[in-house]
Write a protein that holds these residues in place. Structure first.
Motif, PDB file in Angstrom:
ATOM      1  N   VAL A   1       9.288 -10.485  -0.539  1.00  0.00           N
ATOM      2  CA  VAL A   1      10.691 -10.140  -0.797  1.00  0.00           C
ATOM      3  C   VAL A   1      10.787  -9.031  -1.845  1.00  0.00           C
ATOM      4  O   VAL A   1      11.536  -8.053  -1.680  1.00  0.00           O
ATOM      5  N   TRP A   2      10.005  -9.147  -2.912  1.00  0.00           N
ATOM      6  CA  TRP A   2       9.990  -8.128  -3.969  1.00  0.00           C
ATOM      7  C   TRP A   2       9.586  -6.766  -3.401  1.00  0.00           C
ATOM      8  O   TRP A   2      10.222  -5.738  -3.692  1.00  0.00           O
TER       9      TRP A   2
ATOM     10  N   ALA B   1       0.829  -1.212   0.000  1.00  0.00           N
ATOM     11  CA  ALA B   1       0.000   0.000   0.000  1.00  0.00           C
ATOM     12  C   ALA B   1       0.861   1.258   0.000  1.00  0.00           C
ATOM     13  O   ALA B   1       0.477   2.288  -0.563  1.00  0.00           O
ATOM     14  N   PHE B   2       2.040   1.203   0.616  1.00  0.00           N
ATOM     15  CA  PHE B   2       2.930   2.364   0.654  1.00  0.00           C
ATOM     16  C   PHE B   2       3.621   2.586  -0.692  1.00  0.00           C
ATOM     17  O   PHE B   2       4.056   3.693  -0.988  1.00  0.00           O
ATOM     18  N   ILE B   3       3.737   1.531  -1.486  1.00  0.00           N
ATOM     19  CA  ILE B   3       4.257   1.701  -2.841  1.00  0.00           C
ATOM     20  C   ILE B   3       3.217   2.428  -3.691  1.00  0.00           C
ATOM     21  O   ILE B   3       3.536   3.374  -4.427  1.00  0.00           O
ATOM     22  N   SER B   4       1.955   2.014  -3.583  1.00  0.00           N
ATOM     23  CA  SER B   4       0.867   2.687  -4.310  1.00  0.00           C
ATOM     24  C   SER B   4       0.721   4.134  -3.876  1.00  0.00           C
ATOM     25  O   SER B   4       0.450   5.021  -4.693  1.00  0.00           O
ATOM     26  N   ALA B   5       0.885   4.388  -2.583  1.00  0.00           N
ATOM     27  CA  ALA B   5       0.694   5.742  -2.044  1.00  0.00           C
ATOM     28  C   ALA B   5       1.671   6.743  -2.629  1.00  0.00           C
ATOM     29  O   ALA B   5       1.408   7.950  -2.650  1.00  0.00           O
ATOM     30  N   GLN B   6       2.817   6.267  -3.111  1.00  0.00           N
ATOM     31  CA  GLN B   6       3.813   7.155  -3.707  1.00  0.00           C
ATOM     32  C   GLN B   6       3.560   7.386  -5.203  1.00  0.00           C
ATOM     33  O   GLN B   6       4.269   8.156  -5.830  1.00  0.00           O
ATOM     34  N   GLY B   7       2.551   6.705  -5.751  1.00  0.00           N
ATOM     35  CA  GLY B   7       2.258   6.825  -7.162  1.00  0.00           C
ATOM     36  C   GLY B   7       2.900   5.747  -8.024  1.00  0.00           C
ATOM     37  O   GLY B   7       2.786   5.778  -9.245  1.00  0.00           O
TER      38      GLY B   7
ATOM     39  N   PHE C   1      12.006  -3.256  -2.955  1.00  0.00           N
ATOM     40  CA  PHE C   1      11.694  -1.963  -3.579  1.00  0.00           C
ATOM     41  C   PHE C   1      11.716  -0.847  -2.541  1.00  0.00           C
ATOM     42  O   PHE C   1      12.300   0.228  -2.776  1.00  0.00           O
ATOM     43  N   LEU C   2      11.081  -1.069  -1.397  1.00  0.00           N
ATOM     44  CA  LEU C   2      11.012  -0.029  -0.370  1.00  0.00           C
ATOM     45  C   LEU C   2      12.383   0.265   0.245  1.00  0.00           C
ATOM     46  O   LEU C   2      12.586   1.324   0.837  1.00  0.00           O
ATOM     47  N   ARG C   3      13.306  -0.665   0.113  1.00  0.00           N
ATOM     48  CA  ARG C   3      14.668  -0.432   0.595  1.00  0.00           C
ATOM     49  C   ARG C   3      15.557   0.186  -0.483  1.00  0.00           C
ATOM     50  O   ARG C   3      16.664   0.635  -0.203  1.00  0.00           O
TER      51      ARG C   3
END
Length: 454
Positions: free
Chosen positions: A211-212, A158-164, A216-218
């Motif tokens: 893991v994927w 959800a935090f990946i989506s939140a960044q666009g 990404f978030l790292r």
């Protein structure tokens, strides 16, 4: 880095919603396959396929609870992060990410322990019969091991989506879904592991997705980095996130309670066939809910960012476009289900008795599906602008005030009491959407006027 964030405030809304929502809807469609592919394979296992499908359907309330805890944090934390990004406070947004990750870890480990210790008693309480308990407990015993992966994948994506980064979020789900679809027939049929093979395929796929997502978030592409310095429980940041995510948690966890009540009533009035039909009906309902939620999630970064930036005109236009898209989709799907119900039920079972019965009750159960577009558009917009109380009220009214009592009241009005149980859903949906519209008209205007005054 600023380009990755500020485009939410100036690009044309139609193009922006298309760019963000299409990958998110695709991700939800893939997620739908992720959720139902086990049931499709299990329903075609052979002579025991119908009982196995019913047994796995009994596991659904527990799986919904696991997902609800992930949503409690993600559905509140991600919109809060978007709002702070809109304000230009990226440091706080990043600390929200780290705090939510820490809490996901704690909750995931606790849920794993609970499910491993109280697997069978929970399933019996949730509607498993003597005929289906072995299938249900076999599936859940394996699924419980992967609970942490489920929590982190659903929560952090959800935090990946939140960044666009909608395409990246879609890829998180796609990777897991492809693995699941490929592994299911291997474990279920080739290795002859049955329902346990289906559960094993699911948790291995979730592990790959997890893991994927974390990589990404790292990594450097992410505007919000999951650094060691932010991975800590910050109660001051978490409490507003939990308050905002509580509505989604209530919606999903109440689905678990509702599912238990449905299963118990249908087992009483219609036996295992009726419970199996409900498993199919709830699976088909995901064809409606998940794409609609995908549209809403695609709109949330736009709404949240512009609400935080006090650009109320873009907030209004985003909602109108979201409402139009959601209504069109729900109307088209409702029409298809009413015209061709057995085409949907045939996906899940080859048993002609179960397929025919499920087709008849699906028309009733999904009778108010055309209204879902309104419900989801309003609900997701409430969350995007931080109206936690309104989101909670809408969720509680639909499930606890309306649907739960109707499950027990509607059979009193029907000769065929099982049909009365299925009828509870459309009656409750119609009344809930009517209430949501009234509340939204007043609260949405009030929230935007308050921002404009500031």
């Amino acid at each position: 880095m600023s380009e990755n964030k500020e485009f939410l405030g100036y690009e044309p809304i139609g193009r922006l919603l298309f760019r963000l929502a299409v990958p998110t809807v695709i991700a939800q469609l893939i997620n739908m396959l992720y959720n139902i592919v086990d049931r499709i394979y299990i329903g075609h296992m052979g002579e025991n396929g119908s009982l196995a499908l019913t047994g796995v359907g009994v596991c659904l309330p527990i799986i919904l609870v696991v997902s609800a805890f992930a949503a409690l944090i993600a559905a509140g934390g991600a919109p809060r992060a978007s709002i702070f990004m809109g304000k230009g406070d990226y440091s706080t947004a990043e600390r929200i990410l780290g705090s939510c990750f820490s809490l996901q870890l704690v909750i995931g480990l606790l849920l794993t322990l609970v499910l491993l210790l109280w697997n069978r008693p929970l399933l019996l309480a949730f509607g498993a019969s003597e005929n289906t308990i072995e299938y249900a407990s076999g599936y859940m015993a394996v699924y419980a091991i992967g609970t942490l992966f489920v929590q982190l994948t659903l929560g952090m994506n959800a935090f990946i989506s939140a960044q666009g980064f909608s395409k990246t979020a879609m890829q998180t789900v796609l990777i897991g879904a492809v693995c699941n679809i490929a592994l299911d027939p291997v474990f279920i049929f080739l290795l002859k592991l049955g329902v346990q093979g289906a559960a094993l395929a699911t948790i291995l796929s979730q592990c790959v997705s997890c893991v994927w997502c974390l990589l990404f978030l790292r990594g450097k592409r992410s505007a919000l980095r999951l650094k060691k310095s932010v991975i800590r429980l910050d109660i001051r940041l978490l409490l507003p996130c939990l308050a905002l995510g509580l509505a989604t948690f209530v919606m999903q966890s109440s689905e678990s309670i509702i599912s238990v009540c449905f299963n118990a009533s249908l087992l009483k009035y219609g036996g295992d066939v009726a419970v199996g039909a409900m498993t199919i009906c709830t699976s088909v309902m995901q064809f409606a809910m998940l794409p609609l939620q995908g549209m809403g999630q695609g709109a949330q970064p736009i709404t949240g960012y512009n609400y935080g930036a006090r650009n109320t005109d873009r907030v209004r236009r985003t909602f109108r476009l979201l409402l139009t898209c959601c209504l069109i989709y729900s109307l088209v799907l409702w029409g298809c289900i009413q015209l061709f119900p057995t085409a949907f039920t045939g996906i899940f079972t080859a048993d002609p008795v179960l397929r025919g019965y499920a087709g008849r009750v699906l028309r009733i159960y999904g009778g108010a599906m055309f209204l879902f577009g309104v419900q989801i558009a309003c609900q997701m917009t409430f969350v995007a602008i931080g109206s936690a109380l309104c989101s909670i009220v809408v969720a509680v009214v639909r499930k606890f005030v309306l649907l739960l009592p109707f499950i027990y009241l509607m059979p009193l009005l029907f000769t065929n009491k099982a049909i009365g149980v299925f009828s509870a859903e459309p009656v409750a949906d119609f009344l809930a959407v009517s209430f949501t519209i009234v509340l939204f008209v007043f609260q949405f205007k009030k929230a935007l006027k308050l921002v404009e005054a500031q």
